[in-house]
Design an enzyme around this catalytic site. Structure first.
Site, PDB file in Angstrom:
ATOM      1  N   SER A 123     -20.117 -14.413 -11.224  1.00 33.35           N
ATOM      2  CA  SER A 123     -20.297 -14.981 -10.956  1.00 33.35           C
ATOM      3  C   SER A 123     -19.209 -15.242  -9.347  1.00 33.35           C
ATOM      4  O   SER A 123     -17.610 -15.379 -10.365  1.00 33.35           O
ATOM      5  CB  SER A 123     -20.944 -16.315 -10.883  1.00 33.35           C
ATOM      6  OG  SER A 123     -20.862 -17.344  -9.230  1.00 33.35           O
ATOM      7  N   TYR A 147     -20.724 -24.688 -15.868  1.00 31.96           N
ATOM      8  CA  TYR A 147     -21.460 -23.065 -15.497  1.00 31.96           C
ATOM      9  C   TYR A 147     -19.648 -21.818 -15.447  1.00 31.96           C
ATOM     10  O   TYR A 147     -19.535 -20.488 -16.133  1.00 31.96           O
ATOM     11  CB  TYR A 147     -22.168 -23.648 -14.337  1.00 31.96           C
ATOM     12  CG  TYR A 147     -22.761 -22.747 -14.598  1.00 31.96           C
ATOM     13  CD1 TYR A 147     -23.673 -21.714 -14.678  1.00 31.96           C
ATOM     14  CD2 TYR A 147     -22.152 -21.352 -12.757  1.00 31.96           C
ATOM     15  CE1 TYR A 147     -24.204 -20.643 -14.468  1.00 31.96           C
ATOM     16  CE2 TYR A 147     -22.485 -20.198 -12.034  1.00 31.96           C
ATOM     17  CZ  TYR A 147     -23.279 -19.758 -13.125  1.00 31.96           C
ATOM     18  OH  TYR A 147     -23.646 -18.135 -12.677  1.00 31.96           O
ATOM     19  N   LYS A 151     -18.502 -18.786 -17.553  1.00 35.59           N
ATOM     20  CA  LYS A 151     -19.188 -17.176 -17.125  1.00 35.59           C
ATOM     21  C   LYS A 151     -17.413 -16.355 -17.407  1.00 35.59           C
ATOM     22  O   LYS A 151     -16.632 -15.726 -17.825  1.00 35.59           O
ATOM     23  CB  LYS A 151     -19.114 -17.085 -15.579  1.00 35.59           C
ATOM     24  CG  LYS A 151     -20.832 -17.726 -15.462  1.00 35.59           C
ATOM     25  CD  LYS A 151     -21.593 -16.594 -15.914  1.00 35.59           C
ATOM     26  CE  LYS A 151     -22.861 -16.654 -15.642  1.00 35.59           C
ATOM     27  NZ  LYS A 151     -23.985 -15.549 -16.452  1.00 35.59           N
TER      28      LYS A 151
HETATM   29  P1  NAD Z   1     -32.553 -16.691 -14.371  1.00 32.70           P
HETATM   30  O1  NAD Z   1     -33.022 -18.401 -14.685  1.00 32.70           O
HETATM   31  O2  NAD Z   1     -33.345 -16.754 -13.304  1.00 32.70           O
HETATM   32  O3  NAD Z   1     -33.087 -15.805 -15.561  1.00 32.70           O
HETATM   33  C1  NAD Z   1     -31.816 -16.263 -16.475  1.00 32.70           C
HETATM   34  C2  NAD Z   1     -32.964 -15.533 -17.734  1.00 32.70           C
HETATM   35  O4  NAD Z   1     -32.710 -15.240 -18.866  1.00 32.70           O
HETATM   36  C3  NAD Z   1     -34.529 -16.670 -18.002  1.00 32.70           C
HETATM   37  O5  NAD Z   1     -35.409 -15.529 -17.809  1.00 32.70           O
HETATM   38  C4  NAD Z   1     -34.466 -17.514 -18.413  1.00 32.70           C
HETATM   39  O6  NAD Z   1     -35.751 -17.553 -19.479  1.00 32.70           O
HETATM   40  C5  NAD Z   1     -33.524 -16.416 -19.625  1.00 32.70           C
HETATM   41  N1  NAD Z   1     -33.009 -16.887 -20.340  1.00 32.70           N
HETATM   42  C6  NAD Z   1     -32.112 -17.911 -20.817  1.00 32.70           C
HETATM   43  N2  NAD Z   1     -31.336 -18.307 -21.798  1.00 32.70           N
HETATM   44  C7  NAD Z   1     -31.586 -17.769 -22.657  1.00 32.70           C
HETATM   45  C8  NAD Z   1     -31.073 -17.356 -24.111  1.00 32.70           C
HETATM   46  N3  NAD Z   1     -30.315 -18.180 -24.691  1.00 32.70           N
HETATM   47  N4  NAD Z   1     -31.554 -16.374 -24.902  1.00 32.70           N
HETATM   48  C9  NAD Z   1     -32.927 -15.218 -24.420  1.00 32.70           C
HETATM   49  N5  NAD Z   1     -33.278 -15.575 -22.712  1.00 32.70           N
HETATM   50  C10 NAD Z   1     -32.332 -16.713 -22.177  1.00 32.70           C
HETATM   51  O7  NAD Z   1     -31.601 -16.487 -13.472  1.00 32.70           O
HETATM   52  P2  NAD Z   1     -30.756 -15.420 -12.418  1.00 32.70           P
HETATM   53  O8  NAD Z   1     -30.978 -16.261 -11.042  1.00 32.70           O
HETATM   54  O9  NAD Z   1     -31.515 -14.092 -12.529  1.00 32.70           O
HETATM   55  O10 NAD Z   1     -30.058 -15.068 -12.952  1.00 32.70           O
HETATM   56  C11 NAD Z   1     -29.512 -14.531 -13.967  1.00 32.70           C
HETATM   57  C12 NAD Z   1     -27.650 -14.353 -14.252  1.00 32.70           C
HETATM   58  O11 NAD Z   1     -27.249 -14.489 -13.105  1.00 32.70           O
HETATM   59  C13 NAD Z   1     -27.667 -15.506 -15.029  1.00 32.70           C
HETATM   60  O12 NAD Z   1     -26.348 -15.437 -16.471  1.00 32.70           O
HETATM   61  C14 NAD Z   1     -26.695 -16.703 -13.811  1.00 32.70           C
HETATM   62  O13 NAD Z   1     -25.653 -16.985 -14.173  1.00 32.70           O
HETATM   63  C15 NAD Z   1     -25.909 -14.840 -12.915  1.00 32.70           C
HETATM   64  N6  NAD Z   1     -26.006 -15.444 -11.756  1.00 32.70           N
HETATM   65  C16 NAD Z   1     -26.908 -15.481 -10.869  1.00 32.70           C
HETATM   66  C17 NAD Z   1     -26.393 -16.512  -9.583  1.00 32.70           C
HETATM   67  C18 NAD Z   1     -27.702 -16.824  -8.951  1.00 32.70           C
HETATM   68  O14 NAD Z   1     -26.890 -17.713  -7.764  1.00 32.70           O
HETATM   69  N7  NAD Z   1     -28.736 -16.865  -8.955  1.00 32.70           N
HETATM   70  C19 NAD Z   1     -25.227 -16.299  -8.955  1.00 32.70           C
HETATM   71  C20 NAD Z   1     -24.101 -15.579 -10.169  1.00 32.70           C
HETATM   72  C21 NAD Z   1     -24.663 -14.922 -10.917  1.00 32.70           C
HETATM   73  N1  UFG Z   2     -26.396 -26.268   1.552  1.00 29.49           N
HETATM   74  C1  UFG Z   2     -27.286 -26.816   2.305  1.00 29.49           C
HETATM   75  N2  UFG Z   2     -27.868 -27.124   1.551  1.00 29.49           N
HETATM   76  C2  UFG Z   2     -28.797 -27.066   1.266  1.00 29.49           C
HETATM   77  C3  UFG Z   2     -28.575 -26.637   0.025  1.00 29.49           C
HETATM   78  C4  UFG Z   2     -27.568 -25.391   0.360  1.00 29.49           C
HETATM   79  O1  UFG Z   2     -26.335 -27.224   3.813  1.00 29.49           O
HETATM   80  O2  UFG Z   2     -29.559 -28.092   0.915  1.00 29.49           O
HETATM   81  C5  UFG Z   2     -24.798 -25.103   1.832  1.00 29.49           C
HETATM   82  C6  UFG Z   2     -23.961 -25.160   1.491  1.00 29.49           C
HETATM   83  O3  UFG Z   2     -23.306 -26.770   1.267  1.00 29.49           O
HETATM   84  C7  UFG Z   2     -23.753 -24.238   1.001  1.00 29.49           C
HETATM   85  C8  UFG Z   2     -24.601 -23.474   1.197  1.00 29.49           C
HETATM   86  O4  UFG Z   2     -25.768 -24.149   1.671  1.00 29.49           O
HETATM   87  O5  UFG Z   2     -22.864 -23.959   2.202  1.00 29.49           O
HETATM   88  C9  UFG Z   2     -25.086 -22.785   0.343  1.00 29.49           C
HETATM   89  O6  UFG Z   2     -25.243 -23.184  -0.754  1.00 29.49           O
HETATM   90  P1  UFG Z   2     -26.288 -22.856  -2.696  1.00 29.49           P
HETATM   91  O7  UFG Z   2     -26.006 -23.921  -3.042  1.00 29.49           O
HETATM   92  O8  UFG Z   2     -27.545 -21.928  -2.124  1.00 29.49           O
HETATM   93  O9  UFG Z   2     -24.694 -21.749  -2.639  1.00 29.49           O
HETATM   94  P2  UFG Z   2     -23.264 -21.822  -3.936  1.00 29.49           P
HETATM   95  O10 UFG Z   2     -22.577 -20.702  -2.778  1.00 29.49           O
HETATM   96  O11 UFG Z   2     -23.004 -23.538  -3.127  1.00 29.49           O
HETATM   97  O12 UFG Z   2     -23.718 -21.829  -5.148  1.00 29.49           O
HETATM   98  C10 UFG Z   2     -23.674 -20.546  -5.427  1.00 29.49           C
HETATM   99  C11 UFG Z   2     -24.630 -20.917  -7.331  1.00 29.49           C
HETATM  100  C12 UFG Z   2     -23.580 -21.251  -8.061  1.00 29.49           C
HETATM  101  C13 UFG Z   2     -22.351 -20.095  -8.263  1.00 29.49           C
HETATM  102  C14 UFG Z   2     -22.039 -20.358  -6.882  1.00 29.49           C
HETATM  103  C15 UFG Z   2     -21.193 -19.056  -6.599  1.00 29.49           C
HETATM  104  O13 UFG Z   2     -25.856 -22.252  -7.094  1.00 29.49           O
HETATM  105  O14 UFG Z   2     -24.353 -20.839  -9.143  1.00 29.49           O
HETATM  106  O15 UFG Z   2     -22.777 -20.040  -5.535  1.00 29.49           O
HETATM  107  O16 UFG Z   2     -21.467 -17.488  -6.763  1.00 29.49           O
HETATM  108  F1  UFG Z   2     -21.452 -20.880  -8.596  1.00 29.49           F
END
Ligand code: NAD
Ligand code: UFG
Length: 332
Positions: A123, A147, A151
């Protein structure tokens, strides 16, 4: 065959669609802690064939050994993990257990099975708050929540693993702000409880589930004062994973690569775009900044272009349109 941990989740499920389109066989491994098996049927509808899957937890070595014994796995896309920053502050043990212990158990099972090709979901959060933008992969890392630390710890472990045994091929992908949904509206983002990310909240306000959106601060150094993020369409991310896999097939290498568009979009711009493409109103109010929020974040994407030949193709219009289509079709 590609093993997709967390393949029923948001990014994993979309990536499976793209894997199928690119001609890869895959097996989903998921404990459904943050997804539902029903997603698999939706994926089958999109790809037009059965999805191979096994319910299991990445912290369970026996379950992992079973999936490797049952399938000729050549590479792993590792999405499984917990991802909510606020929750990680109150539940650090769960986060380290799932994300760090789980990844270690996965690497162990891969080593036992002789499978040493891994794509890891990291991330942009690893960059911390004080970086000049756009941020490139060689910027110093500084994490501010459990979190993010999970990572970074896994990233460091992967780089040690590669040093210990150069046969490992590893792509660490640092996602910026994944958003949008598959254009079919059959799969998308399904946050449990109250969402914390911007787009699911915008969708819920537009759908009338919430009265208004709170914008966290309008005093950031951006053109309209609201926060700026590098929103990237989940289908572009999915294509980025296939590109990373192709790269690792051809190169015995370990790479760390940003996946974003390279463009920042402000919160107000997202709201305006969403209103235009959906025809819905999104009432909002300005409230104080969110604790520990970063003002402006967007990626330097030159390495992704250079190494993977990958460039995000979809714009914020398409992200908003697909997010709304998914919301309207499935979630009220
Ligand atoms: P998500 O929660 O939708 O998907 C994660 C999946 O992993 C789920 O289906 C969950 O059931 C499964 N899971 C969780 N723990 C598990 C375990 N111990 N064993 C087996 N399965 C397990 O999340 P996502 O948004 O698809 O994110 C996927 C990956 O990308 C994550 O590692 C997350 O940290 C990373 N990531 C996500 C974002 C974002 O904004 N969505 C940003 C940066 C990184
Ligand atoms: N925001 C609002 N109102 C809300 C929610 C968000 O104004 O109700 C704003 C935040 O302040 C930010 C932007 O929208 O400026 C995006 O916010 P998000 O929470 O959607 O995303 P972030 O970039 O803050 O965080 C995301 C993931 C984290 C990850 C990070 C960096 O949620 O898990 O990106 O990858 F760590």
């Amino acid at each position: 065959m590609i093993l997709v941990t967390g393949g029923a989740g948001y990014i994993g499920s979309h990536t499976c669609i793209e894997l199928a389109r690119a001609g890869h066989e895959f097996v989903v491994f998921d404990n459904f802690s943050n997804s539902a098996p029903a997603v698999l049927a939706r994926m089958e509808q999109i790809i037009g064939r059965p999805v191979v899957w096994q319910k299991g937890d990445i912290r369970d070595p026996a379950a992992l050994d079973k999936v490797f014994a049952g399938h000729p796995v050549s590479a792993v896309l590792h999405f499984a993990g917990l991802k909510a920053v606020t929750e990680s502050i109150s539940q650090p043990i769960d986060y380290f257990d799932n994300n760090v212990h789980g990844s270690i158990a996965l690497m162990g099972a891969m080593a036992r099975a002789g499978c040493k090709t891994l794509v890891f979901s990291s991330s942009a959060t690893v960059y911390g708050p004080e970086q000049p933008m756009p941020v490139a992969e060689d910027a110093p890392c500084a994490v501010s929540n459990p979190y993010g630390r999970t990572k970074l710890v896994v990233e460091e472990l992967l780089s040690e693993l590669g040093r210990s045994d150069p046969q490992w091929r590893i792509a660490t992908l640092r996602y910026f702000n994944p958003t949008g949904a598959h254009p079919s509206a059959l799969i998308g983002e399904s946050p449990l409880g109250t969402p914390s990310n911007l787009m699911p909240l915008v969708c819920q306000v537009a759908a009338g589930i919430r009265p208004s959106l709170q914008i966290f601060g309008d005093d950031y150094p951006s053109h309209d004062g609201t926060g700026v993020r590098d929103f990237v369409h989940v289908m572009d991310l999915a294509e980025g994973h296939v590109a990373a896999l192709d790269f690792l097939t051809k190169n015995q290498a370990r790479i760390v690569v940003n996946l974003g568009t390279g463009h920042g979009t402000s919160v107000l711009e997202v709201i305006r775009t969403f209103e235009r493409v959906s025809g819905q109103r999104v009432p909002y109010e300005i409230v104080p900044r969110r604790d520990a929020d970063i003002g402006i974040s967007f990626a330097d994407v030159s390495l992704a272009r250079e190494l993977l030949g990958w460039v995000a193709k979809r714009d914020v219009d398409e992200m908003c349109r697909d997010a709304w289509r998914w919301q309207a079709a499935n979630r009220g």
